[in-house]
Motif scaffolding. Sequence first.
Motif, PDB file in Angstrom:
ATOM      1  N   ASP A  82      34.080  49.268  10.458  1.00 55.89           N
ATOM      2  CA  ASP A  82      34.204  46.984   9.645  1.00 55.89           C
ATOM      3  C   ASP A  82      35.628  47.835   8.869  1.00 55.89           C
ATOM      4  O   ASP A  82      36.319  46.794   8.939  1.00 55.89           O
ATOM      5  CB  ASP A  82      33.316  47.036   9.446  1.00 55.89           C
ATOM      6  N   GLU A  83      35.609  48.367   8.192  1.00 57.54           N
ATOM      7  CA  GLU A  83      36.914  48.428   7.180  1.00 57.54           C
ATOM      8  C   GLU A  83      37.718  49.296   7.433  1.00 57.54           C
ATOM      9  O   GLU A  83      38.300  49.429   6.158  1.00 57.54           O
ATOM     10  CB  GLU A  83      36.343  48.115   5.989  1.00 57.54           C
ATOM     11  N   VAL A  84      37.822  50.318   8.109  1.00 58.18           N
ATOM     12  CA  VAL A  84      38.340  51.259   8.560  1.00 58.18           C
ATOM     13  C   VAL A  84      38.701  51.825   9.215  1.00 58.18           C
ATOM     14  O   VAL A  84      40.123  51.500   9.935  1.00 58.18           O
ATOM     15  CB  VAL A  84      37.577  52.784   7.397  1.00 58.18           C
ATOM     16  N   LEU A  85      37.920  52.240   9.993  1.00 53.70           N
ATOM     17  CA  LEU A  85      38.242  52.737  11.833  1.00 53.70           C
ATOM     18  C   LEU A  85      39.316  51.123  12.757  1.00 53.70           C
ATOM     19  O   LEU A  85      39.992  51.082  13.564  1.00 53.70           O
ATOM     20  CB  LEU A  85      36.643  53.080  12.450  1.00 53.70           C
ATOM     21  N   LEU A  86      38.245  50.089  13.235  1.00 48.48           N
ATOM     22  CA  LEU A  86      38.468  48.723  13.563  1.00 48.48           C
ATOM     23  C   LEU A  86      40.426  47.963  12.831  1.00 48.48           C
ATOM     24  O   LEU A  86      40.414  48.224  13.603  1.00 48.48           O
ATOM     25  CB  LEU A  86      37.696  47.538  12.991  1.00 48.48           C
ATOM     26  N   PRO A  87      40.148  48.064  11.322  1.00 50.24           N
ATOM     27  CA  PRO A  87      41.448  47.330  11.276  1.00 50.24           C
ATOM     28  C   PRO A  87      42.555  48.881  11.151  1.00 50.24           C
ATOM     29  O   PRO A  87      43.389  48.166  12.021  1.00 50.24           O
ATOM     30  CB  PRO A  87      41.102  47.475   9.600  1.00 50.24           C
ATOM     31  N   ALA A  88      42.514  50.218  11.470  1.00 54.47           N
ATOM     32  CA  ALA A  88      43.697  51.166  11.490  1.00 54.47           C
ATOM     33  C   ALA A  88      43.413  50.943  13.244  1.00 54.47           C
ATOM     34  O   ALA A  88      44.798  50.696  13.747  1.00 54.47           O
ATOM     35  CB  ALA A  88      42.749  52.716  11.782  1.00 54.47           C
ATOM     36  N   MET A  89      42.414  50.405  14.292  1.00 51.82           N
ATOM     37  CA  MET A  89      43.145  49.952  15.594  1.00 51.82           C
ATOM     38  C   MET A  89      43.813  49.327  15.344  1.00 51.82           C
ATOM     39  O   MET A  89      44.324  49.400  16.376  1.00 51.82           O
ATOM     40  CB  MET A  89      41.329  49.741  16.283  1.00 51.82           C
TER      41      MET A  89
ATOM     42  N   LEU B 239      32.495  58.156   2.026  1.00 50.24           N
ATOM     43  CA  LEU B 239      32.389  57.977   1.427  1.00 50.24           C
ATOM     44  C   LEU B 239      32.137  56.827   1.284  1.00 50.24           C
ATOM     45  O   LEU B 239      31.605  55.950   0.360  1.00 50.24           O
ATOM     46  CB  LEU B 239      34.060  57.580   0.817  1.00 50.24           C
ATOM     47  N   LEU B 240      31.990  55.863   2.494  1.00 48.98           N
ATOM     48  CA  LEU B 240      31.385  54.462   2.026  1.00 48.98           C
ATOM     49  C   LEU B 240      30.488  54.705   3.329  1.00 48.98           C
ATOM     50  O   LEU B 240      29.947  53.053   3.293  1.00 48.98           O
ATOM     51  CB  LEU B 240      32.329  53.390   3.264  1.00 48.98           C
ATOM     52  N   GLY B 241      29.930  55.021   3.962  1.00 46.59           N
ATOM     53  CA  GLY B 241      28.956  54.672   4.931  1.00 46.59           C
ATOM     54  C   GLY B 241      29.345  54.631   6.044  1.00 46.59           C
ATOM     55  O   GLY B 241      30.443  53.265   6.442  1.00 46.59           O
ATOM     56  N   THR B 242      28.441  54.724   7.139  1.00 47.31           N
ATOM     57  CA  THR B 242      28.876  54.752   8.698  1.00 47.31           C
ATOM     58  C   THR B 242      29.342  52.833   8.967  1.00 47.31           C
ATOM     59  O   THR B 242      30.540  52.676   9.463  1.00 47.31           O
ATOM     60  CB  THR B 242      28.220  55.153   9.405  1.00 47.31           C
TER      61      THR B 242
ATOM     62  N   GLU C  60      42.648  46.887   0.250  1.00 46.18           N
ATOM     63  CA  GLU C  60      43.055  47.958  -0.823  1.00 46.18           C
ATOM     64  C   GLU C  60      41.893  48.726  -0.853  1.00 46.18           C
ATOM     65  O   GLU C  60      40.481  48.985  -0.272  1.00 46.18           O
ATOM     66  CB  GLU C  60      43.231  46.606  -1.907  1.00 46.18           C
ATOM     67  N   GLY C  61      42.010  49.607  -2.074  1.00 49.72           N
ATOM     68  CA  GLY C  61      41.264  50.463  -2.966  1.00 49.72           C
ATOM     69  C   GLY C  61      40.795  51.506  -2.069  1.00 49.72           C
ATOM     70  O   GLY C  61      41.671  51.334  -0.927  1.00 49.72           O
ATOM     71  N   PRO C  62      39.967  51.802  -1.736  1.00 47.55           N
ATOM     72  CA  PRO C  62      39.436  52.862  -0.886  1.00 47.55           C
ATOM     73  C   PRO C  62      39.657  53.392   0.333  1.00 47.55           C
ATOM     74  O   PRO C  62      40.655  53.906   1.416  1.00 47.55           O
ATOM     75  CB  PRO C  62      37.815  53.505  -1.115  1.00 47.55           C
ATOM     76  N   ALA C  63      39.243  51.908   1.301  1.00 49.56           N
ATOM     77  CA  ALA C  63      39.127  51.515   2.199  1.00 49.56           C
ATOM     78  C   ALA C  63      40.394  51.654   3.149  1.00 49.56           C
ATOM     79  O   ALA C  63      40.950  52.174   4.125  1.00 49.56           O
ATOM     80  CB  ALA C  63      38.734  50.327   2.932  1.00 49.56           C
ATOM     81  N   GLY C  64      41.639  50.921   1.793  1.00 45.05           N
ATOM     82  CA  GLY C  64      43.351  50.511   1.771  1.00 45.05           C
ATOM     83  C   GLY C  64      43.784  52.388   2.050  1.00 45.05           C
ATOM     84  O   GLY C  64      44.439  52.266   3.142  1.00 45.05           O
TER      85      GLY C  64
END
Length: 301
Positions: free
Chosen positions: A133-140, A125-128, A93-97
Amino acid sequence: MSVSDQLAAGEPEGVSSGAVSIAQASKLLRVPMPTLRSWELRYGIPESDRVSGKHRRYTAAEMHALRLMRDEIARGTRASLAARSVRALLGVEGPAGELIQSVLAASDRSDPKGIRNELSRAADLLGTGPAVDEVLLPAMRQIGQWWQTGRCDVDQEHLTTEAARSWLDKRMAFAPPPVMSNPLILACGPGDLHTIGLEALALLMRENGWPCRVLGARTSTDSLVTSARAAAAAGVVVVAHLPTGRRRALASIAAVHDLRIPVFYAGNAFSTPRSRAQLPGVYLGTRLQDAAALLADHLRS
């Protein structure tokens, strides 16, 4: 609308409104009813606040959770670890979601520039590390689930993958020059195709000052040994996800260990303590930020 509801939207396999009985869910998912009951009772997949004694009916969001669980297990993941992965994905949830949703929306538009822009916004926003871990890989992972269930076609999956790889390549190109001399070699096991996690780990290590060489998919044991020896590698990372490729990945790990080069490994093929028993080298875990920190600590010691 929650992230899990948004992810469930548009799925062709299941119900877009209302709810289905457990018999219908079993037929749609091709999972036996006793297995569905076991997933809910033992692992809390899907989470439910239903009243005891009432007939079980599954909402669209709950069907989505069950699909994720089914597909994780089909890839060879143990049920307990599959449930943990599903909860992690649905709990974002939050920014990553919100950023995951933006990446997925750009994918649906067949917009590679939009995908790269959203990943850059995540890194700003979050750092590389958290962006990976929290955006790229869950999206993929979600794109992979969509492809497996028919929610998207192979062209969309390839477009999204190539956009993500392009973003990683650009970040790598603009990373500070490495300060270490001997490179880190990263390779998929001989039976594995997917390289995004490997390339993302290389980016994190490069940002920590390590030169990295990514050998890519289906790296044979001979090629890995030749490259590691020729480069005087500081260390070697082998990633294997498919159970069918585990034996060949073990041969690669053992061959690097015989060179007296530090060897590290990760992936679903090594997700259980039993699968790692008596293996040489160091298991890197499941989060790339943690893996990068562990690598750096071992290589500097």
